[in-house]
Motif scaffolding. Structure first.
Motif, PDB file in Angstrom:
ATOM      1  N   ALA A  88      41.295  29.517  42.650  1.00 37.81           N
ATOM      2  CA  ALA A  88      40.523  28.268  42.568  1.00 37.81           C
ATOM      3  C   ALA A  88      39.817  28.147  41.218  1.00 37.81           C
ATOM      4  N   LEU A  89      39.561  29.293  40.584  1.00 35.27           N
ATOM      5  CA  LEU A  89      38.906  29.297  39.269  1.00 35.27           C
ATOM      6  C   LEU A  89      39.927  29.250  38.134  1.00 35.27           C
ATOM      7  N   GLY A  90      41.198  29.135  38.481  1.00 33.98           N
ATOM      8  CA  GLY A  90      42.216  28.924  37.458  1.00 33.98           C
ATOM      9  C   GLY A  90      43.012  30.141  37.065  1.00 33.98           C
ATOM     10  N   VAL A  91      42.786  31.275  37.726  1.00 42.30           N
ATOM     11  CA  VAL A  91      43.565  32.470  37.404  1.00 42.30           C
ATOM     12  C   VAL A  91      44.978  32.285  37.956  1.00 42.30           C
ATOM     13  N   THR A  92      45.973  32.483  37.092  1.00 38.24           N
ATOM     14  CA  THR A  92      47.359  32.360  37.536  1.00 38.24           C
ATOM     15  C   THR A  92      48.011  33.739  37.444  1.00 38.24           C
ATOM     16  N   GLY A  93      49.135  33.878  38.083  1.00 37.05           N
ATOM     17  CA  GLY A  93      49.841  35.155  38.014  1.00 37.05           C
ATOM     18  C   GLY A  93      49.379  36.108  39.092  1.00 37.05           C
ATOM     19  N   ARG A  94      49.858  37.331  39.000  1.00 34.12           N
ATOM     20  CA  ARG A  94      49.637  38.313  40.042  1.00 34.12           C
ATOM     21  C   ARG A  94      48.174  38.746  40.090  1.00 34.12           C
ATOM     22  N   ILE A  95      47.636  38.805  41.272  1.00 34.28           N
ATOM     23  CA  ILE A  95      46.271  39.288  41.463  1.00 34.28           C
ATOM     24  C   ILE A  95      46.359  40.551  42.314  1.00 34.28           C
ATOM     25  N   LYS A  96      46.097  41.680  41.659  1.00 35.25           N
ATOM     26  CA  LYS A  96      46.201  42.971  42.342  1.00 35.25           C
ATOM     27  C   LYS A  96      44.914  43.282  43.085  1.00 35.25           C
ATOM     28  N   SER A  97      45.018  43.974  44.214  1.00 30.13           N
ATOM     29  CA  SER A  97      43.810  44.485  44.855  1.00 30.13           C
ATOM     30  C   SER A  97      43.271  45.624  43.995  1.00 30.13           C
ATOM     31  N   PRO A  98      41.977  45.648  43.704  1.00 27.03           N
ATOM     32  CA  PRO A  98      41.431  46.735  42.872  1.00 27.03           C
ATOM     33  C   PRO A  98      41.142  48.011  43.643  1.00 27.03           C
ATOM     34  N   THR A  99      41.847  48.240  44.712  1.00 28.97           N
ATOM     35  CA  THR A  99      41.581  49.400  45.569  1.00 28.97           C
ATOM     36  C   THR A  99      41.616  50.707  44.785  1.00 28.97           C
ATOM     37  N   TYR A 100      42.615  50.871  43.915  1.00 31.36           N
ATOM     38  CA  TYR A 100      42.756  52.144  43.190  1.00 31.36           C
ATOM     39  C   TYR A 100      41.998  52.142  41.880  1.00 31.36           C
ATOM     40  N   ALA A 101      42.055  51.036  41.158  1.00 31.46           N
ATOM     41  CA  ALA A 101      41.413  50.980  39.841  1.00 31.46           C
ATOM     42  C   ALA A 101      39.909  50.718  39.943  1.00 31.46           C
ATOM     43  N   ILE A 102      39.452  50.310  41.124  1.00 32.55           N
ATOM     44  CA  ILE A 102      38.073  49.896  41.394  1.00 32.55           C
ATOM     45  C   ILE A 102      37.743  48.532  40.796  1.00 32.55           C
ATOM     46  N   VAL A 103      38.245  48.237  39.581  1.00 31.60           N
ATOM     47  CA  VAL A 103      38.002  46.896  39.037  1.00 31.60           C
ATOM     48  C   VAL A 103      39.271  46.320  38.425  1.00 31.60           C
ATOM     49  N   GLU A 104      39.470  45.032  38.610  1.00 32.44           N
ATOM     50  CA  GLU A 104      40.488  44.260  37.887  1.00 32.44           C
ATOM     51  C   GLU A 104      39.737  43.114  37.211  1.00 32.44           C
ATOM     52  N   THR A 105      40.057  42.881  35.928  1.00 28.42           N
ATOM     53  CA  THR A 105      39.321  41.845  35.204  1.00 28.42           C
ATOM     54  C   THR A 105      40.235  40.688  34.830  1.00 28.42           C
ATOM     55  N   TYR A 106      39.646  39.507  34.723  1.00 28.62           N
ATOM     56  CA  TYR A 106      40.377  38.264  34.461  1.00 28.62           C
ATOM     57  C   TYR A 106      39.576  37.410  33.490  1.00 28.62           C
ATOM     58  N   GLU A 107      40.266  36.520  32.794  1.00 25.39           N
ATOM     59  CA  GLU A 107      39.622  35.519  31.955  1.00 25.39           C
ATOM     60  C   GLU A 107      39.989  34.151  32.509  1.00 25.39           C
ATOM     61  N   ALA A 108      39.037  33.430  33.011  1.00 20.68           N
ATOM     62  CA  ALA A 108      39.259  32.022  33.361  1.00 20.68           C
ATOM     63  C   ALA A 108      38.399  31.242  32.376  1.00 20.68           C
ATOM     64  N   SER A 109      37.634  30.239  32.803  1.00 22.74           N
ATOM     65  CA  SER A 109      36.722  29.613  31.838  1.00 22.74           C
ATOM     66  C   SER A 109      35.540  30.543  31.556  1.00 22.74           C
ATOM     67  N   PHE A 110      35.428  31.619  32.331  1.00 18.32           N
ATOM     68  CA  PHE A 110      34.456  32.684  32.049  1.00 18.32           C
ATOM     69  C   PHE A 110      35.091  33.989  32.538  1.00 18.32           C
ATOM     70  N   PRO A 111      34.536  35.139  32.109  1.00 17.23           N
ATOM     71  CA  PRO A 111      35.124  36.412  32.552  1.00 17.23           C
ATOM     72  C   PRO A 111      34.869  36.624  34.055  1.00 17.23           C
ATOM     73  N   ILE A 112      35.845  37.200  34.726  1.00 17.98           N
ATOM     74  CA  ILE A 112      35.697  37.503  36.149  1.00 17.98           C
ATOM     75  C   ILE A 112      36.113  38.955  36.367  1.00 17.98           C
ATOM     76  N   SER A 113      35.295  39.707  37.091  1.00 15.63           N
ATOM     77  CA  SER A 113      35.644  41.073  37.462  1.00 15.63           C
ATOM     78  C   SER A 113      35.662  41.171  38.978  1.00 15.63           C
ATOM     79  N   HIS A 114      36.749  41.685  39.511  1.00 21.36           N
ATOM     80  CA  HIS A 114      36.903  41.858  40.957  1.00 21.36           C
ATOM     81  C   HIS A 114      36.834  43.348  41.256  1.00 21.36           C
ATOM     82  N   PHE A 115      35.799  43.764  41.967  1.00 22.12           N
ATOM     83  CA  PHE A 115      35.568  45.178  42.266  1.00 22.12           C
ATOM     84  C   PHE A 115      35.890  45.492  43.724  1.00 22.12           C
ATOM     85  N   ASP A 116      36.393  46.705  43.943  1.00 16.63           N
ATOM     86  CA  ASP A 116      36.483  47.264  45.290  1.00 16.63           C
ATOM     87  C   ASP A 116      35.940  48.688  45.192  1.00 16.63           C
ATOM     88  N   PHE A 117      34.715  48.888  45.668  1.00 17.91           N
ATOM     89  CA  PHE A 117      34.050  50.184  45.515  1.00 17.91           C
ATOM     90  C   PHE A 117      34.368  51.150  46.653  1.00 17.91           C
TER      91      PHE A 117
END
Ligand SMILES: Nc1ncnc2c1ncn2[C@@H]1O[C@H](COP(=O)(O)OP(=O)(O)O)[C@@H](O)[C@H]1O
Ligand SMILES: [Mg+2]
Length: 141
Positions: A53-82
């Motif tokens: 909805a914020l404009g991220v296109t392409g594959r969105i991985k679950s951050p289960t292993y990496a703990i964080v996945e980062t994205y650039e939309a109109s602002f930076p987005i970090s998706h965490f799974d602790f």
């Protein structure tokens, strides 16, 4: 005491519609959104729809292993799974402190596992799976 009314999602289309409305109604450019719920509740699914909805296109991985996945939309987005976070030293070493100190949106699953390092959330979205696989959802600002 404030009351937070429940919303119900009957399927993933409802999750998607919620995500679209949520990003329209709130300025998330510098916010922490905590997603609560058991394994399988639908947290990562909601995170994906929020990112889309914020404009991220392409594959969105679950951050289960990496703990964080980062994205650039109109602002930076970090998706965490602790979920797997258990070494407080990693908070410094992996740059998590820097991410939370900077602006941008942080979407966080399993925030309780990073307590007390994590700053307080701006929104807490709690998802509970019901017997018929629908979801009961509450949003706390
Ligand atoms: N609103 C929904 N309605 C039906 N199934 C859903 C919904 N949200 C998620 N799911 C399904 O539930 C499963 C777990 O979702 P996931 O987002 O990975 O959960 P979590 O991140 O909370 O562990 C997935 O198979 C997903 O497709
Ligand atoms: Mg998940």
């Amino acid at each position: 005491m404030s009351v937070h009314p429940s919303i119900f999602w009957h399927n993933e289309s409802d999750t998607e519609a919620f995500a679209k409305t949520f990003v329209q109604e709130h300025d998330l450019s510098n916010a922490i959104v905590e997603l609560r719920g058991d394994l399988g509740a639908g947290k990562t699914t909601l995170a994906r729809y929020l990112l889309q909805a914020l404009g991220v296109t392409g594959r969105i991985k679950s951050p289960t292993y990496a703990i964080v996945e980062t994205y650039e939309a109109s602002f930076p987005i970090s998706h965490f799974d602790f979920y797997r976070f258990n070494d407080p030293q990693e908070w410094e070493d992996a740059g998590f402190r820097d991410i939370f100190a900077a602006s941008g949106l942080k979407i966080v699953e399993w925030a309780n596992k990073a307590h007390p390092l994590l700053p307080p959330a701006d929104f807490v979205i709690s998802i509970e799976m019901l017997a018929d696989e629908s979801r009961r959802v509450t949003v706390q600002p």
